[in-house]
Design a protein around this motif. Structure first.
Motif: not given
Length: 443
Positions: A73-89
């Protein structure tokens, strides 16, 4: 009496488990440092507070799938606010692949917790996610490195780490302190697929300039970017000559002579299972299937591909653009939506003569450009670019792109001794090796 860790030492840099080949004495020493087992996943932490005020945060090391699941859940929340997206991670994508890619591989997934660059936020906020695995830098080189993780099928098309917007500088500073303070090897790590001109690359360059303990080598490779213009006609006028556009119109007329032509995306699909099965079967029928590199080349590959595509669809993150003649699927292109952009995944087209001569792949890409500029449900407003994730020499994206996507790859190491010498000379040495030997390099 419990022995206290040395100042600045990475307390949790414990000897790997299971099939790892660390001496027993080192393993016992690591157990002394980490203390008794705690509830929850077995993780390791480093507190760099003793190294000055240049960074504020800590590193957590995960080396099992169970540990990673705990932080999903924490990683998914980080992915929503990332400086550059990367769906593969993102966990929904990489966890199914990780389950079949873990055999004989040493995971070292790093979570960086800390504050933003300006000191705001709480120190337990997840600000960075670096999926690494430990491997040899090259079979001919005795040094180990931390290399960005890639799955067995090579479907991890981008290996950009997830870094929280507004905290990129602090994330890298904490990562640098962790690398310098490691008691055991490796003292080398690789950062890959950092887009040129982004805030990540700017922060990385400042990081190297401000931390004299580190040295690095840089390599730049290219892919292809489709960047949205004011409208589709402006886009096509920029990337295609008039002669080329007339040729594509002729190909469209040839295709229409074979039957009614219909283009649709998943928002117009009534049976997603049937659509995904058709897509996987079409890819398997072309040259990828003959080479054994298609999604259906192995039973587990087909099952994982279907699972990942369905999960992307469930999250409203899937674009699966299809081109049909009558009811026959002749071309399909999948992409994962990650605002403000999207990332190409797999493409397939019918290679049988009546359809192949009409260039269905090019016609479908042309339709994708039109839809990139429409207010469609998935690829419309809010999507500014599409990263093809294709090789530099790929003909189709090379002909349709608006610009080259320059990606930075860094080999980062702690200064001193053999490690620094190898880091500074490694890229030049590898370039003189035969192609079959170059491709074995982790960098």
């Amino acid at each position: 009496m419990k022995r206290q860790p040395e100042s600045g030492a990475f307390v949790g840099d414990h000897a790997p488990r299971g099939n790892d080949r660390e001496p027993a004495s080192r393993q016992r020493l690591a157990e002394m440092k980490t203390g008794p087992a705690q509830a929850g996943p077995s993780v390791a932490r480093f507190d760099p507070s003793s190294l000055g005020d240049m960074c504020r945060g800590s590193v957590t090391v995960l080396d099992t799938i169970e540990d990673i699941e705990h932080y999903r859940e924490a990683i998914e929340e980080l992915a929503e606010k990332t400086a550059h997206p990367n769906p593969f991670y993102e966990p929904w994508y990489f966890l199914p692949l990780l389950n079949v890619s873990q055999k004989n591989r040493r995971l070292c997934f790093l979570l960086v917790h800390g504050t933003d660059d300006d000191g705001s936020g709480t120190p337990d906020t997840l600000i960075g996610f670096f999926p690494f695995e430990q491997k040899r830098l090259h079979p001919l080189c005795p040094l180990s490195c931390l290399c960005p993780w890639r799955d067995t099928f090579s479907w991890t098309l981008r290996r950009t780490p997830l870094l929280r917007a507004g905290a990129v500088g602090n994330t890298l500073a904490v990562l640098g302190n962790w690398l310098v303070s490691r008691r055991y090897a490796p003292k080398i790590l690789i950062l890959d697929d950092l887009p040129d001109g982004s805030m990540i690359v700017d922060a990385v360059e400042r990081w190297f300039a401000g931390d004299p303990r580190l040295c690095h080598a840089l390599e730049i490779h290219e892919s292809h970017l489709y960047r949205r213009q004011s409208d589709a006609e402006t886009y096509l006028a920029r990337v295609l000559s008039g002669k080329r556009r007339r040729h594509l119109r002729r190909l469209r007329r040839l295709l229409e002579e074979l039957g009614p032509v219909r283009v649709a995306d998943v928002d117009e699909c009534e049976d997603i299972d049937r659509l995904i099965d058709e897509f996987i079967a079409l890819e398997s029928s072309q040259w990828k299937g003959k080479l054994g590199t298609s999604m259906a080349s192995t039973p587990e590959g087909a099952a994982i591909a279907k699972s990942v595509l369905k999960e992307a669809y469930r999250r409203n993150r899937l674009s699966l653009l299809t081109l049909r003649v009558d009811d026959r699927l002749v071309a399909a292109r999948s992409a994962f939506v990650a605002p403000p952009g999207c990332f190409g995944f797999k493409m397939a087209y019918d290679e049988s003569p009546p359809y192949a001569r009409c260039g269905p792949g090019f016609l479908l890409d042309l339709e994708g450009i039109h839809r990139l500029h429409d207010n469609a449900n998935l690829l419309g407003a809010g999507i500014e670019w599409l990263d093809s994730c294709a090789a530099e020499t790929a003909a189709l994206p090379l002909s349709m792109r608006t610009e080259a996507l320059r990606l930075h790859r860094y080999l980062v190491a702690v200064r001193g001794g053999v490690v620094e010498i190898v880091t500074r000379r490694y890229a030049q040495v590898v370039k003189v090796l035969p192609w079959r030997m170059r491709r074995l390099s982790a960098f």
